[in-house]
Structure formats: structure tokens, C-alpha cells
Design an enzyme around this catalytic site. Structure first.
Site, mmCIF file in Angstrom:
data_model
loop_
_atom_site.group_PDB
_atom_site.id
_atom_site.type_symbol
_atom_site.label_atom_id
_atom_site.label_comp_id
_atom_site.label_asym_id
_atom_site.label_seq_id
_atom_site.Cartn_x
_atom_site.Cartn_y
_atom_site.Cartn_z
ATOM 1 N N GLY A 135 0.803 -1.223 0.000
ATOM 2 C CA GLY A 135 0.000 0.000 0.000
ATOM 3 C C GLY A 135 0.836 1.273 0.000
ATOM 4 O O GLY A 135 0.360 2.320 0.426
ATOM 5 N N ASP A 185 1.423 -1.553 -14.137
ATOM 6 C CA ASP A 185 1.957 -2.361 -13.032
ATOM 7 C C ASP A 185 2.154 -3.814 -13.439
ATOM 8 O O ASP A 185 3.210 -4.402 -13.208
ATOM 9 C CB ASP A 185 1.030 -2.278 -11.817
ATOM 10 C CG ASP A 185 0.972 -0.871 -11.248
ATOM 11 O OD1 ASP A 185 1.702 -0.004 -11.756
ATOM 12 O OD2 ASP A 185 0.190 -0.643 -10.303
#
Ligand code: ADP
Ligand code: MG
Length: 392
Positions: A135, A185
Site C-alpha cells: 500500500g 503495473d
């Protein structure tokens, strides 16, 4: 030093995962994989305008080990960086009972991949271990998805091409955690290559390996350790403003626009904000292409200049920076051995990426620690390999 993150390396994490697997399931694993985190070097807030991005894979990785279990159940244990563990069990999907998203929330990143794995999967036991910060904008999410996918390839013997793998993992993130992410990503986590950055064309989805032989330089990532809670409308608003500019120019996206088009927008009396966003996008697209070129020529001086320009543009034109990011970049600007620095990621917090002489990294960290108002964490990184199967 607690403000320094050091990658443990895949062999250390593999041993940890294997030990945990033996203790939890009382047998040895038959397949193992790893997949890295990533950082974007340049090309910010232009992926949704069909521009370019230029990420590198990090030495931080997620490792998965496991074996088939003949029970029809998927049992997964994830050991987080802190040593804390989370567990999930779910039934392997069948044509009559497909997987659905649910709780715990983290398991959706695993379920989404299992649900999209070609040819299906029967029950398995697995342990996940990671040192990718979770995160923090370094894409622990793509790391866990691609690590699980690669593990399933090892487990079943079914494999797909790298582009297909990345797209299936992106689909998994869209459908299960419900995150409408772009392709960056999963592409870099799948296709990363040691000493290379990956120039991804977000329009054609083609990717090009860019040699990045840093020699005496290093990539220093500094985390502001702040994430400003805003209203949530910032990202959609930026997207809409960029689309408005493209619509006014009669283009599908700002990818095809040029600096001359900014004049046309001015004549149409469009708002100051729309003009600023369009200027950022048009210039950032050309900066990213240029970094791809000059990186290959090892012209790091120019790469650094373009990093600073990118940051200033994100701060002043796109207005997605924050005082902490600006302060870090200002501390680095002009410091000995720093070629360039910029915010990376969506903004309003997160990390700064800088190109720094290896011999000056420690001095720079001291400089940041003595003047930055918050509590930063650092890591030095070399562009690393993408996902792979590991030998047990
Ligand atoms: P980032 O990708 O920048 O790290 P995201 O919010 O996209 O941040 O993804 C973080 C989420 O992904 C976590 O909250 C968790 O649900 C899930 N996740 C990522 N890695 C792991 C892991 N190793 N174990 C369990 N959950 C994970
Ligand atoms: Mg993510």
C-alpha cells in the site's frame, strides 16, 4: 537503520516461505515463484491520455510456494513484512460455481487470478511471503497477482505469453478488488529486466526494453510516508479535464496533441485548469519519450533535468503534488551528486524517485533527515528482473 529498507532477496524469502509451508501443511511444496514491486521513473498522469510510462522493477519481491492438495479447497497463508499473518480459504472454481469477490479483502487479489487462470485450477495450499511495502505505491498488488499467476503456471504446467499474463492479472484486479488500474503495473512486474526500464506505450500497449546501465549512479526512492486524504474526486477530475481538452481539439486523447494545440485551446476560451492539465500532458509525453532515448545514450544529466521538469509540471500544472513531496524535491535540488528528482505515482503523498551518485547517497540521506519535516524512509535500488519460477 530503521529509515532504510533493504531488500531481503528472493532466496531468503523462499526459505522463509518454504519453512512456513512445511510447518503449516506438513509436506514440502512442489512449485515456487516470485514477482517484484515497481517504481515509475517518468510519465505521470499521462497513462489515461494514451501516453507513455517508464517503470523499473524493484529488488523487493513477493514469493509464493505451494502444492496441489486434492481437496478442492484453496488454502492461502500470507506472511506480511511485519511478520503478521493473514489466512484465507475458498473453494476452487468449477464451471457451475465460479469464484466471486468477497472477504477478507486481501484475498480478492489471489481469487481474481485463480478465477482468470486459463484452464482452471484445482485445490492447492500456498504460502506467500513479501518484502514489497504494501500500500505504499510500489505495486504490492500487481506483485502478489503476478506471483500467484506464475506459481499457478508452475503448479499446473499451463503457461501463457507475458503480455497475456499481464492482461489477465489486470483483469483480475479490475474484477475482484474492483480497482480500475491501467496496464503499467502488471506489464513491468511481468516483463521487468535487470538493468532495464520498460517504455510502455499506453495507446498501442507495446513495450520496449530501455537499457539502463547506471554505472556510478543509483535510483534512490524516498517515501514521504504521508498520504493525504482528499475528497476522492481529484483523479476523476484530472481525467475529465484532459478528456475535455482532447474533445475540444477533436482528438480521441491528448496523445496526438502538440504544443501548438495549446494556442487553439486558448482561443476556445477553455478554463485555465483545462489548459494547465493539457500543457502538462503534452509536455510530459514528450519528456517521457526523450528520457527513453537519452537513457539509452547514458545522458543522465539530461534525464535528471527532465525529472525536475516533470516534478514542477506535476506540482504547478497538474496540481497533484503536496508540500512534503515538494519539500523533498527542493532539498534534493542542487544537492551534491543529485542528477534529478521527482514525485512518482498518483501524487498527494507517496514517494520521490531520484537519480543520485552512489558515493553521495549517504550524504543526501543525512541532508533529507536533517531538513525534511516528516519521517522519511529510503531505499536504493537497481532495475531488477520481472516474475519467474524459482527452483525449490
Ligand atoms: P500498492 O499496490 O501500491 O501496494 P494497493 O492498494 O494497490 O497498493 O494494493 C495493496 C493491497 O493489496 C493490500 O491492501 C492488500 O489487500 C493486497 N496485498 C498486496 N500484497 C499482499 C500480500 N503480500 N499479502 C496480502 N495482501 C496483499
Ligand atoms: Mg496497486
Amino acid at each position: 537503520m530503521s529509515n532504510e529498507l533493504v531488500a531481503k532477496g528472493e532466496r531468503v524469502l523462499l526459505q522463509q516461505a518454504r519453512d512456513r509451508f512445511v510447518a503449516a501443511f506438513n509436506r514440502t511444496p512442489t512449485a515456487a515463484s516470485c514477482a517484484p514491486g515497481r517504481v515509475n521513473l517518468i510519465g505521470e498522469h499521462i497513462d489515461y491520455c494514451e501516453g507513455f510510462v517508464l517503470p523499473v522493477a524493484l529488488p523487493f519481491v513477493t514469493v509464493v510456494v505451494g502444492a496441489l492438495n486434492n481437496t478442492g479447497e484453496c488454502n492461502v497463508i500470507s506472511v506480511l513484512g511485519s511478520g503478521e499473518e493473514v489466512k484465507a480459504s475458498f473453494l476452487a472454481p468449477t464451471p457451475s460455481s465460479p469464484l466471486k469477490p468477497g472477504s477478507p479483502a486481501w484475498a480478492n487479489y489471489v481469487k481474481g487470478v485463480v478465477a482468470n487462470f486459463p484452464g482452471g485450477v484445482s485445490g492447492f495450499d500456498a504460502v506467500i511471503v513479501t518484502d514489497v511495502p504494501i500500500g505504499s505505491g510500489l505495486s504490492s498488488s500487481a506483485s502478489i497477482e503476478v506471483a500467484i499467476f506464475t506459481f499457478l503456471e508452475g503448479l499446473t504446467g499451463n503457461t501463457v505469453g507475458l503480455v497475456e499474463k499481464a492482461k489477465l492479472c489486470q483483469k483480475a484486479e479490475h474484477e475482484f478488488p474492483g480497482m480500475p488500474c491501467g496496464i503499467m503495473d502488471q506489464y513491468i512486474v511481468t516483463m521487468g529486466k535487470k538493468d532495464h526500464a520498460l517504455l510502455i506505450d499506453c495507446r498501442s500497449l507495446e513495450a520496449q526494453q530501455i537499457p539502463m546501465e547506471l554505472g556510478e549512479l543509483a535510483v534512490l526512492v524516498t517515501n514521504t510516508n504521508v498520504k493525504h486524504q482528499l475528497t476522492g474526486s481529484e483523479y476523476p477530475t484530472r481525467r475529465a479535464q484532459c478528456q475535455e481538452a482532447a474533445d475540444r481539439l477533436g482528438l480521441p486523447s491528448l496523445r496526438g496533441a502538440t504544443v501548438a494545440d495549446l494556442e487553439k485551446l486558448k482561443q476556445q476560451n477553455c478554463s485555465e485548469d483545462v489548459l494547465k492539465r493539457a500543457k502538462h500532458v503534452i509536455e510530459e509525453i514528450s519528456r517521457t519519450e526523450e528520457v527513453g532515448r537519452v537513457m539509452t545514450e547514458k545522458n543522465f544529466q539530461r534525464v535528471g533535468e527532465l525529472f525536475y521538469q516533470s516534478h514542477d509540471s506535476l506540482s504547478q500544472l497538474m496540481e497533484v503534488s503536496c508540500p512534503e513531496l515538494d519539500q523533498l524535491v527542493d532539498i534534493m535540488r542542487g544537492a551534491p551528486g543529485v542528477y534529478g528528482a521527482r514525485m512518482t505515482g498518483g501524487g498527494f503523498g507517496g514517494c520521490v524517485v531520484a537519480l543520485v551518485k552512489k558515493t553521495e547517497v549517504e550524504n543526501l540521506k543525512k541532508r533529507v533527515l536533517s531538513s525534511y519535516k516528516g519521517t522519511p524512509t529510503f531505499f536504493v535500488s537497481q532495475p531488477s528482473d520481472g516474475a519467474k519460477l524459482l527452483k525449490l
